[in-house]
Design an enzyme around this catalytic site. Structure first.
Site, PDB file in Angstrom:
ATOM      1  N   ARG A   1      18.233 -17.935  15.192  1.00  0.00           N
ATOM      2  CA  ARG A   1      18.097 -16.076  15.053  1.00  0.00           C
ATOM      3  C   ARG A   1      17.696 -15.201  16.203  1.00  0.00           C
ATOM      4  O   ARG A   1      18.069 -13.914  16.399  1.00  0.00           O
ATOM      5  CB  ARG A   1      17.203 -16.241  13.951  1.00  0.00           C
ATOM      6  CG  ARG A   1      17.673 -17.041  12.261  1.00  0.00           C
ATOM      7  CD  ARG A   1      18.190 -15.615  11.808  1.00  0.00           C
ATOM      8  NE  ARG A   1      17.261 -14.968  11.336  1.00  0.00           N
ATOM      9  CZ  ARG A   1      17.665 -13.473  10.647  1.00  0.00           C
ATOM     10  NH1 ARG A   1      18.974 -13.392  10.625  1.00  0.00           N
ATOM     11  NH2 ARG A   1      16.361 -13.356   9.441  1.00  0.00           N
TER      12      ARG A   1
ATOM     13  N   ALA B   1      12.274  -6.568  10.485  1.00  0.00           N
ATOM     14  CA  ALA B   1      10.780  -5.433  10.975  1.00  0.00           C
ATOM     15  C   ALA B   1      11.388  -5.934  12.668  1.00  0.00           C
ATOM     16  O   ALA B   1      10.971  -5.202  13.664  1.00  0.00           O
ATOM     17  CB  ALA B   1       9.515  -6.075  10.620  1.00  0.00           C
TER      18      ALA B   1
ATOM     19  N   ASP C   1      10.937   2.528  11.002  1.00  0.00           N
ATOM     20  CA  ASP C   1      10.091   1.340  10.695  1.00  0.00           C
ATOM     21  C   ASP C   1      10.362   1.256  12.647  1.00  0.00           C
ATOM     22  O   ASP C   1       9.035   1.203  13.112  1.00  0.00           O
ATOM     23  CB  ASP C   1      10.458  -0.169  11.547  1.00  0.00           C
ATOM     24  CG  ASP C   1      10.427  -0.558   9.709  1.00  0.00           C
ATOM     25  OD1 ASP C   1       9.252  -0.299   9.462  1.00  0.00           O
ATOM     26  OD2 ASP C   1      10.644  -1.252   9.057  1.00  0.00           O
TER      27      ASP C   1
ATOM     28  N   LEU D   1       0.809  -0.507   0.049  1.00  0.00           N
ATOM     29  CA  LEU D   1       0.226   0.362   0.546  1.00  0.00           C
ATOM     30  C   LEU D   1       1.071   1.392   0.212  1.00  0.00           C
ATOM     31  O   LEU D   1      -0.002   2.474  -0.037  1.00  0.00           O
ATOM     32  CB  LEU D   1      -1.385   0.112   1.667  1.00  0.00           C
ATOM     33  CG  LEU D   1      -2.231  -0.859   1.262  1.00  0.00           C
ATOM     34  CD1 LEU D   1      -2.891  -1.025   3.088  1.00  0.00           C
ATOM     35  CD2 LEU D   1      -3.093  -1.241   0.349  1.00  0.00           C
TER      36      LEU D   1
ATOM     37  N   MET E   1       2.335  -6.885  12.447  1.00  0.00           N
ATOM     38  CA  MET E   1       2.256  -6.040  12.312  1.00  0.00           C
ATOM     39  C   MET E   1       1.892  -5.587  10.731  1.00  0.00           C
ATOM     40  O   MET E   1       2.127  -5.187  10.011  1.00  0.00           O
ATOM     41  CB  MET E   1       4.085  -5.784  12.282  1.00  0.00           C
ATOM     42  CG  MET E   1       5.023  -4.770  13.386  1.00  0.00           C
ATOM     43  SD  MET E   1       6.789  -5.144  12.796  1.00  0.00           S
ATOM     44  CE  MET E   1       7.522  -4.616  14.174  1.00  0.00           C
TER      45      MET E   1
ATOM     46  N   LYS F   1      15.903  -5.332   4.135  1.00  0.00           N
ATOM     47  CA  LYS F   1      16.021  -4.541   5.059  1.00  0.00           C
ATOM     48  C   LYS F   1      17.500  -5.188   5.335  1.00  0.00           C
ATOM     49  O   LYS F   1      17.809  -4.360   5.895  1.00  0.00           O
ATOM     50  CB  LYS F   1      15.167  -4.738   6.368  1.00  0.00           C
ATOM     51  CG  LYS F   1      14.034  -4.068   5.897  1.00  0.00           C
ATOM     52  CD  LYS F   1      12.811  -4.752   7.062  1.00  0.00           C
ATOM     53  CE  LYS F   1      11.467  -3.486   6.577  1.00  0.00           C
ATOM     54  NZ  LYS F   1      10.189  -3.556   7.521  1.00  0.00           N
TER      55      LYS F   1
ATOM     56  N   ARG G   1      15.962 -21.025  17.259  1.00  0.00           N
ATOM     57  CA  ARG G   1      15.944 -20.059  18.111  1.00  0.00           C
ATOM     58  C   ARG G   1      17.223 -19.125  17.549  1.00  0.00           C
ATOM     59  O   ARG G   1      17.953 -18.400  18.653  1.00  0.00           O
ATOM     60  CB  ARG G   1      15.789 -21.211  19.132  1.00  0.00           C
ATOM     61  CG  ARG G   1      16.302 -20.497  20.216  1.00  0.00           C
ATOM     62  CD  ARG G   1      16.066 -21.518  21.255  1.00  0.00           C
ATOM     63  NE  ARG G   1      16.604 -20.878  22.741  1.00  0.00           N
ATOM     64  CZ  ARG G   1      15.886 -20.810  23.864  1.00  0.00           C
ATOM     65  NH1 ARG G   1      14.411 -21.479  24.065  1.00  0.00           N
ATOM     66  NH2 ARG G   1      16.109 -20.340  24.673  1.00  0.00           N
TER      67      ARG G   1
END
Length: 285
Positions: free
Chosen positions: A165, A141, A106, A20, A229, A70, A163
């Protein structure tokens, strides 16, 4: 790319069709009385380096970055803002005469969204400073969410399918006494948790998917909030199940609008009211 006579900005994501962001930024250009174009482009991981290099061209303002770029984009940029460097993830690239700076809007976007929802941070009788919060996910994020919540003096539990990560993210430096740690769902002090932030992609364009299958939301502390989110669908399974248990749940549209406002400001120097972005989201839905 189109003529350099018209300032241009982009979204790089894979997939990109669901975004969007074009509706919001086109509305912002109109509100500001500026000529400008904003285009969402599907960019694969293998194409990212070349796509970022094109942002150096004259007339290009920069780009937003979404999944899966990101973190990977950091290697292709000339400079990082303090927040982007600390978070280790970029969602906004700004072109200044061919010099590319990575920023992260963010984190302040999430902080603003939670504040509007009445989430109280800092020391007070109702919410002591060490109230734990739970972040679901460990990608870009999630890095912004953990950074934000640590800065707001909350101890953060990170839950992720992998885990390792989560443990890597938990090593992010804290602020003051606030700390982050990796945990599996069965290890968490759910009766003390007043905030869950879903920063994973679970539920994105997948109405039957949830990052917390079989979870008993009644185990949460009174007045808890589930902030997802994900904003498409507007009510995810995570939100539906939380609401069915009497727990307040909100999607990520407010955060999307706040981070977009900050990105537009970084590109143009014009601060367009957040309401313009929110109104564009309502029309676009």
């Amino acid at each position: 790319m189109s003529s350099p006579d018209v300032p241009r900005a982009f979204l790089y994501a894979d997939p990109a069709a669901h975004s969007l962001s074009p509706a919001m930024h086109r509305a912002a250009f109109r509100h500001a009385g500026l000529r400008g174009e904003y285009t969402a482009l599907r960019v694969s991981a293998g194409e990212l380096g070349e796509a970022v290099a094109r942002l150096r061209e004259p007339g290009v303002l920069g780009a937003n970055l979404s999944l899966p770029h990101k973190e990977a984009a950091l290697a292709h940029l000339d400079d990082l803002s303090e927040a982007a460097r600390a978070i280790g993830a970029v969602n906004t690239v700004v072109n200044r005469q061919g010099h590319l700076t990575g920023e992260n809007t963010d984190a302040p976007g999430l902080s603003a969204a939670l504040g509007e929802l009445g989430v109280v941070f800092g020391r007070n009788e109702t919410h002591p400073t060490n109230d734990p919060v739970v972040v679901l996910g460990a990608g870009g994020a999630a890095r912004a969410a953990v950074y934000t919540l640590l800065g707001l003096e909350r101890n953060v539990y990170i839950v992720n399918r992998t885990r390792e990560r989560a443990e890597e993210l938990a090593r992010m430096p804290g602020f003051g006494e606030a700390k982050a740690r990796a945990a599996d769902p069965h290890e968490l002090p759910w009766p003390e948790v007043r905030l869950i932030v879903n920063a994973s992609s679970a539920g994105l364009d997948a109405p039957d998917e949830t990052p917390l299958p079989g979870f008993d939301f009644t185990a949460l502390a009174p007045g808890a909030l589930v902030y997802d989110m994900v904003y498409r669908p507007r009510e995810t399974r995570l939100m539906r199940e939380a609401r069915a248990a009497g727990v307040r749940a909100e999607n990520g549209l407010s955060m999307l609008a706040h981070q977009a406002r900050l990105a537009f400001l970084a590109w143009t120097g014009v601060d367009v009211p957040t309401g313009v972005f929110l109104e564009a989201l309502e029309v676009a839905r």
